[in-house]
Design a protein around this motif. Sequence first.
Motif, PDB file in Angstrom:
ATOM      1  N   THR A  86       6.489   6.949  -2.341  1.00  0.00           N
ATOM      2  CA  THR A  86       4.539   7.852  -2.728  1.00  0.00           C
ATOM      3  C   THR A  86       4.241   8.640  -4.083  1.00  0.00           C
ATOM      4  O   THR A  86       5.535   8.040  -5.219  1.00  0.00           O
ATOM      5  CB  THR A  86       5.212   9.219  -1.747  1.00  0.00           C
ATOM      6  OG1 THR A  86       6.829   9.347  -1.962  1.00  0.00           O
ATOM      7  CG2 THR A  86       5.611   8.722  -0.373  1.00  0.00           C
ATOM      8  N   THR A  87       3.146   9.371  -4.473  1.00  0.00           N
ATOM      9  CA  THR A  87       2.541   9.487  -5.817  1.00  0.00           C
ATOM     10  C   THR A  87       3.622  10.785  -5.691  1.00  0.00           C
ATOM     11  O   THR A  87       3.684  11.924  -6.734  1.00  0.00           O
ATOM     12  CB  THR A  87       1.673   9.710  -6.299  1.00  0.00           C
ATOM     13  OG1 THR A  87       1.003  10.407  -4.562  1.00  0.00           O
ATOM     14  CG2 THR A  87       1.126   7.988  -6.384  1.00  0.00           C
ATOM     15  N   SER A 122       0.856  -1.005   0.153  1.00  0.00           N
ATOM     16  CA  SER A 122       0.224   0.288  -0.747  1.00  0.00           C
ATOM     17  C   SER A 122       1.562   0.573   0.708  1.00  0.00           C
ATOM     18  O   SER A 122       2.086   1.081   0.171  1.00  0.00           O
ATOM     19  CB  SER A 122      -1.320  -0.187   1.097  1.00  0.00           C
ATOM     20  OG  SER A 122      -0.241   0.228   2.790  1.00  0.00           O
ATOM     21  N   ARG A 123       0.495   2.603  -0.725  1.00  0.00           N
ATOM     22  CA  ARG A 123       1.318   2.987  -0.715  1.00  0.00           C
ATOM     23  C   ARG A 123       1.029   4.196   0.925  1.00  0.00           C
ATOM     24  O   ARG A 123      -0.101   4.440   0.976  1.00  0.00           O
ATOM     25  CB  ARG A 123       0.466   4.018  -2.173  1.00  0.00           C
ATOM     26  CG  ARG A 123       1.899   4.809  -3.141  1.00  0.00           C
ATOM     27  CD  ARG A 123       1.090   5.347  -3.977  1.00  0.00           C
ATOM     28  NE  ARG A 123       0.939   4.864  -5.374  1.00  0.00           N
ATOM     29  CZ  ARG A 123       2.019   4.348  -5.395  1.00  0.00           C
ATOM     30  NH1 ARG A 123       3.117   4.491  -5.337  1.00  0.00           N
ATOM     31  NH2 ARG A 123       2.156   3.527  -6.704  1.00  0.00           N
ATOM     32  N   PRO A 124       2.547   4.338   0.857  1.00  0.00           N
ATOM     33  CA  PRO A 124       1.981   5.250   2.518  1.00  0.00           C
ATOM     34  C   PRO A 124       1.782   6.958   2.039  1.00  0.00           C
ATOM     35  O   PRO A 124       2.150   7.574   1.145  1.00  0.00           O
ATOM     36  CB  PRO A 124       3.604   5.171   3.117  1.00  0.00           C
ATOM     37  CG  PRO A 124       4.844   5.160   1.828  1.00  0.00           C
ATOM     38  CD  PRO A 124       3.478   3.471   1.012  1.00  0.00           C
ATOM     39  N   SER A 125       1.008   6.758   2.957  1.00  0.00           N
ATOM     40  CA  SER A 125       0.656   8.568   2.774  1.00  0.00           C
ATOM     41  C   SER A 125       2.097  10.292   3.232  1.00  0.00           C
ATOM     42  O   SER A 125       2.241  10.662   3.031  1.00  0.00           O
ATOM     43  CB  SER A 125      -0.804   8.938   3.246  1.00  0.00           C
ATOM     44  OG  SER A 125      -0.298   8.686   5.138  1.00  0.00           O
ATOM     45  N   GLY A 126       2.365   9.657   4.106  1.00  0.00           N
ATOM     46  CA  GLY A 126       3.561  10.040   5.013  1.00  0.00           C
ATOM     47  C   GLY A 126       5.106   9.300   5.161  1.00  0.00           C
ATOM     48  O   GLY A 126       5.603   9.058   4.028  1.00  0.00           O
ATOM     49  N   GLY A 161       8.002  13.029   1.590  1.00  0.00           N
ATOM     50  CA  GLY A 161       6.866  12.110   2.698  1.00  0.00           C
ATOM     51  C   GLY A 161       5.820  13.486   2.941  1.00  0.00           C
ATOM     52  O   GLY A 161       5.002  14.059   3.783  1.00  0.00           O
ATOM     53  N   SER A 180       2.521  -1.502   4.884  1.00  0.00           N
ATOM     54  CA  SER A 180       3.161  -1.095   3.578  1.00  0.00           C
ATOM     55  C   SER A 180       3.653  -1.865   2.576  1.00  0.00           C
ATOM     56  O   SER A 180       3.781  -1.836   1.714  1.00  0.00           O
ATOM     57  CB  SER A 180       4.287   0.514   3.391  1.00  0.00           C
ATOM     58  OG  SER A 180       3.713   1.324   4.421  1.00  0.00           O
TER      59      SER A 180
END
Lengths: 353, 353
Positions: free
Chosen positions: A71-72, A27-31, A270, A37
Amino acid sequence: MDAHIAPPAEPGLDTQAASYRRIVLDSRPSGRPTAESFRLEEVNVSELQAGQILVRNHYLSIDPYMLGRMTTGMSYAPSQPLGAVMIGETVGVVVQSRNRGFSVGDHVVGQLGWQEMAVSGGQGLRKVDVGATPMSAHLGVLGMTGVTAWYGMTQICSPVAGSTVVVSAAAGAVGGVAIQLAKARGCRVLGIAGGSRKCGYVVDSLGADACVDYKKHADIVALGQAVRKHAPDGVDSYFDNVNGWMLEAMLPLMSRFGRIALCGMISRYGDTPMQLTTHSYLLISRLRAQGFIVWDHLDLWPQALEELTTLLQSGSLLSGESIAEGIEAAPAACIGLLSGGNLGKQLVKLVQV
Amino acid sequence: MDAHIAPPAEPGLDTQAASYRRIVLDSRPSGRPTAESFRLEEVNVSELQAGQILVRNHYLSIDPYMLGRMTTGMSYAPSQPLGAVMIGETVGVVVQSRNRGFSVGDHVVGQLGWQEMAVSGGQGLRKVDVGATPMSAHLGVLGMTGVTAWYGMTQICSPVAGSTVVVSAAAGAVGGVAIQLAKARGCRVLGIAGGSRKCGYVVDSLGADACVDYKKHADIVALGQAVRKHAPDGVDSYFDNVNGWMLEAMLPLMSRFGRIALCGMISRYGDTPMQLTTHSYLLISRLRAQGFIVWDHLDLWPQALEELTTLLQSGSLLSGESIAEGIEAAPAACIGLLSGGNLGKQLVKLVQV
């Protein structure tokens, strides 16, 4: 004729029947990433196609850039796809080959990812000689890390003997080599690192003249004052691995015609962007600030590796490493690196030999 | 023996008895200067000491850097003292000499200030040949302005034929020369200027391929979109005279390995610093940003002046000038310049000949 399948180079490895473990981005971490993840998978070794090789990875390199890929957010490279093997640099041994460019037993460095074994077409793999240098060094001082430090220090910071050089994230993999390259050039070298353990390492093991603990000087003004105390005549070269508030603090301290190598932005991986308000010093002090990525300068790798190998073999370059054991330890090593836990190069050892 | 006093070189000038007018800084402006910041004085010509010369100034140069000197804010040079003659560059004629290095009739450029006449020891004066070039050009395209544009464009922006170059404050003195130097190198050149009159001048008179009116695109996002429309493949070189929000808008538009010459910060003269949030593009796009001041590079002036003189004499360099008449017009010319009123080089003509 176009293929030669050889037996495993290492005793006890039956690759035909073997399975291996790998870690994918789950899963993509937000921070910052967490253990959730990542996901550990076990897969079987598939049969090689013509032109392919099978590599047994011995070490995996854990690096700050990985967060930018997970992250994106803005980065200089495409994002790491979800569900795919985590990107990462490895050093390992060719254990099967159907590619005439590689023989069983060759040691290769490449982007083979967070996995114990990898099938590769050979593209982007670099053969390395481990006769006189440890295998792990080819991911550190003799690899991307070392050449990154070499490029930023020698081609951008351009320090001359007697000048004052500051390196941030000085206890990290790149910073540590940058410190030592500046010392080898006769500079007065000041590190910036977080905590007394790291600062002790930077001075005692890496040979810096001093190290400022940014955790004791945790705002822009305090950090600036602490650095200025050690560099009253200004900073001629700044090797920046941090960006953000540290760059903000350093700009007013630069000497006229100073040079800043922009190598990393670990302060903001991040996070939201840091606002810079001291950039007018670029003009006031006639500074040169230059961002770089070592992959853009492949033409200079031979020159860099020649100097780094000479320094390493003569004992004047410490190859500082933090080594985690086993592929299952890679997520924690990565999370630890991003929160500043490591001294020197963070590696994961994948093979017990 | 060490002195030779000659009669005035120009008919009608009785310097022994003459008085002249000058402008001093009367009060320090908190933001932009007003008419009350300045005071006009009339003083008598004093008798020359050994080693001195008397210069009759013909033109005074008005430049953006003057605000940085008038205020006490950050600058790369000391502040202009209160009550002293305003600093400024002049071109004029030697009318008396007790210095063997100068003869009556010599044309000299130097920092003689906002005054009709000046006594000088000769230090820092540069003799110029006005045989084939207009006297005023030595304050503009063949002076500090021209060499500034030349240095930033050729030594930092380093444009190659076919590349895309952006110049801000393109209708100004430095920007106008920078535009023309980039065109002379076969680049696609885009100006940024304020208002349709200036943009028309940049395209029609200076030869830019296009000019973006920042007053029609008055925020960072809108300006970025307007520039991108003309530079869809990115900007290879950016000559920045503005800093602040324009630098903020330009950084994300730069091509990989792009170069930014930081020449001026007219956006923030007298104002609070602008926060930069896009500086991470220096690393992401591997940019080089370099501040410079032309006085640091006196060794390159002959090379610069050779190219600029050749271009001027061949008719391929427009020496755009806005000329105010009389020393009493200098404050308004300065105030106008700082609010963006001028096209090209702002001069004050001090002598009716």
